[in-house]
Design an enzyme around this catalytic site. Sequence first.
Site, PDB file in Angstrom:
ATOM      1  N   GLU A 187       0.562  -0.879   0.411  1.00  0.00           N
ATOM      2  CA  GLU A 187      -0.020   0.328  -0.493  1.00  0.00           C
ATOM      3  C   GLU A 187       0.837   1.418   0.145  1.00  0.00           C
ATOM      4  O   GLU A 187       0.642   2.548   0.474  1.00  0.00           O
ATOM      5  CB  GLU A 187      -1.037  -0.055   1.756  1.00  0.00           C
ATOM      6  CG  GLU A 187      -1.597  -1.345   1.309  1.00  0.00           C
ATOM      7  CD  GLU A 187      -3.458  -0.660   2.130  1.00  0.00           C
ATOM      8  OE1 GLU A 187      -2.673  -0.688   3.184  1.00  0.00           O
ATOM      9  OE2 GLU A 187      -3.993  -0.993   2.116  1.00  0.00           O
ATOM     10  N   GLU A 256      -6.808  -7.223  -0.597  1.00  0.00           N
ATOM     11  CA  GLU A 256      -7.809  -7.506   0.748  1.00  0.00           C
ATOM     12  C   GLU A 256      -9.164  -6.857   0.480  1.00  0.00           C
ATOM     13  O   GLU A 256      -9.012  -6.281   0.474  1.00  0.00           O
ATOM     14  CB  GLU A 256      -6.633  -6.731   1.305  1.00  0.00           C
ATOM     15  CG  GLU A 256      -5.422  -6.732   2.318  1.00  0.00           C
ATOM     16  CD  GLU A 256      -4.439  -5.785   2.719  1.00  0.00           C
ATOM     17  OE1 GLU A 256      -5.310  -5.433   3.617  1.00  0.00           O
ATOM     18  OE2 GLU A 256      -3.242  -6.475   2.696  1.00  0.00           O
TER      19      GLU A 256
END
Length: 854
Positions: A187, A256
């Site tokens: 991320e 995710e």
Amino acid sequence: MKFSSTTPITIPFVFFFFFFFFFKGSLAANVTYDRRSLIIDGQRKLLISASIHYPRSVPGMWPGLVKTAKEGGIDVIESYVFWNGHELSPGKYYFGGRYDLVKFVKIVQQAGMYMILRIGPFVAAEWNYGGVPVWLHYVPGTTFRTNSEPFKYHMQKFMTVIVNLMKQEKLFASQGGPIILAQVENEYGDIERVYGEGGKPYAMWAASMAVSQNIGVPWIMCQQYDAPDPVINTCNSFYCDQFQPNSPNKPKIWTENWPGWFKTFGARDPHRPPEDIAFAVARFFQKGGSVQNYYMYHGGTNFGRTSGGPFITTSYDYEAPIDEYGLPRLPKWGHLKELHRAIKLCEHALLNGEPTNLSLGPSLEADVYTDSSGACAAFLANTDDKNDKTVEFRNVSYQLPAWSVSILPDCKNVVFNTAKVGSHTSKVEMVPENLQPSMASLDQGLERLQWQVFKENAGIWEVADFVKKGLVDHINTTKDTTDYLWYTTSLHVSEDEEFLKKGSSPVLLIESKGHALHVFVNQELQGSASGNGSHFAYNFKGPISLKAGKNDIALLSMTVGLQNAGPFYEWWGAGLTNVKIMGFNNGTLDLSSSSWSYKIGLQGEKLGIYKPDGSAAVNWTSTSEPPKNQPLTWYKAVVDSPAGDEPVGLDMLHMGKGLAWLNGEEIGRYWPRKSSVHDKCVQECDYRGKFFPDKCLTGCGKPTQRWYHVPRSWFKPSGNVLVIFEEKGGDPTKIQFSKRIFSGVCSSIAEDYPLVEHEFPSENGKGDNNVATVLLKCPKNTHISNVKFASFGTPTGTCGSYSKGDCHDPNSSSVVEKVCLGKTECAIELSEENFGKDLCPGITKKLAVEASCS
Ligand code: GAL
């Protein structure tokens, strides 16, 4: 050539078959991709993946977890690699116990599943310091996750160690292993800009460094919008249907999907309803996705001091489809299993067909995939978050509940609707069992439990580590070798002080950067303070008892898991910044720049008295009546293993805050800290509409975590050494083990439940007579002993709290009892034969049952 049973099989064939089956696992696979999907050995793949982090359970649990995932319809296991668990100091590696990565990957391989390895090595993950070793922060000139040479040097070195280990064990798919994808960073795209000039070059360096590792399978970067070819950028969110990769040659991958959320000590419990998770997953595949991963599928436990935060609980249950203890969480696990089956029925058409998007009205759409063989699969979605709707699709009318997707693998029959939960469910309870004195240490086992007690000094033990004017940063001082740092000083109080004469108390004021504090004056606990999941810093303000003459002030500062994410997260500090006392004749006394003596950690920690070989390093006092409400106290007891084989939790409801161990293994931090009664909680969660972590909270006024998982494999039958360090005071006689037990089963199904052709007849759905059927299933070796609730009609509520609605067939209980009592599993059809002719005309009825198993 045709084979018949009489065809002689020649030796080369036998050899070939033997070779093929025996060495099948080691045949290299070619993993590539295009815009539609991953392609493994020329075959397009639609993959359902599940995060299971190996150090969040124990090796003894790994095969069971992987098996339960596979039974749940999972194809791939995903895990991060936890750098700070592996590289304990520069160049010193550990791959034993819970950190045996090779063993874990091989278990996945043996289960015939694929693996996604997210090497990071930065991981976030609510894991201490985001997985990066604390020592790296103290390598001069290092800034994490930017164009910083020492960071890049150590990152590349670790990454290479992991890649080489995997290569050596032939674990990449290119070598015949299970690993089909690997991840670098995590991320970073979300914060790249904050790193200014160092951001983008670092991200590009990470990508090219990864690619140069030559692993033979593709690399991914999640939430990395500028991931350079050939690295695939992937999506992390509660919903990823609208996500598009940054190039038309890359497949749409969701790394995710959070099916629950993590917890922080003192906060409420978040819940994500299975209907919404299924909706999000179905929407993703409807809109062209091809790999979807549940983060987490089994969350597990932050053993020892591995949790991040600060304030992340020791439990990392995550309300995941497999619970912390390794049991399937129903109905979530079962509902998603049904979903996976339905999606897999569409796989060929989805991956080989071209989609057509049709609007069926406001908030209503169909995506229809037809392949060259004429196979057709359709997803019908109602994204309205309030209203159920009826749609016409190919001249057939379909009911679509609000916020739901119906899956039609043949473009005709609905086999699954995300809002209709048909999976049976279970009631799981923590059943207490008193600590049993160890038979090994007693002749008869009839005596009371003996406790050994050792008290820590409130303040410096042995000698101070250093003395300094002013207040230091906690983390820079402990370097996270312990949670604890003593700040101690003393002050002289003159007999003339008014507060002594009046019998009043001066007030101590402390400001901090976090995380928590206990205040001792002259060895007595005066009070405590702590931050929380949103405000790490706390202020302490409270009266203290001072006497005339010398007074010892000892402030025990604590960290509760280090920051695990955010730009420049490694620079967040902790500890005290200001210490003042108000109420002297001369006003306020500022101690902030006084001389302070510091001590890192506790004596018991330093001596390792929680470990078998360190236990004798102090003099324990033996007693069957251990002192209660005593701060800074170590307790030790030798106990038997709880009977049976159910998972075990340690019940710490009546303790204060501290650390626990069994047989030297770290159970972790305990803190039955309660959330506020004034917080808002929900009774029932409305699955409709976008989910966010604060949407469906429960547990107001209750401890966020009461039970602490103690894996069965840590127990011996007898002679188990349980050690507790209590910081502020509790009642050790009330410590119990609790066994996690399926105490009952529930099932509820409506007449209009989509009648799936089930591969396993043991699932809810279509019975022999083509009518909706409720299935009740007790755990092995138990039987249905009592039907606690049964209602055919319009019952409401959830398992454990069902109640009758306006429409109710009075014979419901007797029908269910007749079919089910005494059986391990039973099926009740919603047929006319069982429930008579149209009881409440025009109403869709359902049957809800709750039964006990014993
Ligand atoms: C993501 C992160 C994960 C985990 C998750 C929340 O942003 O990549 O590691 O922290 O949030 O559970």
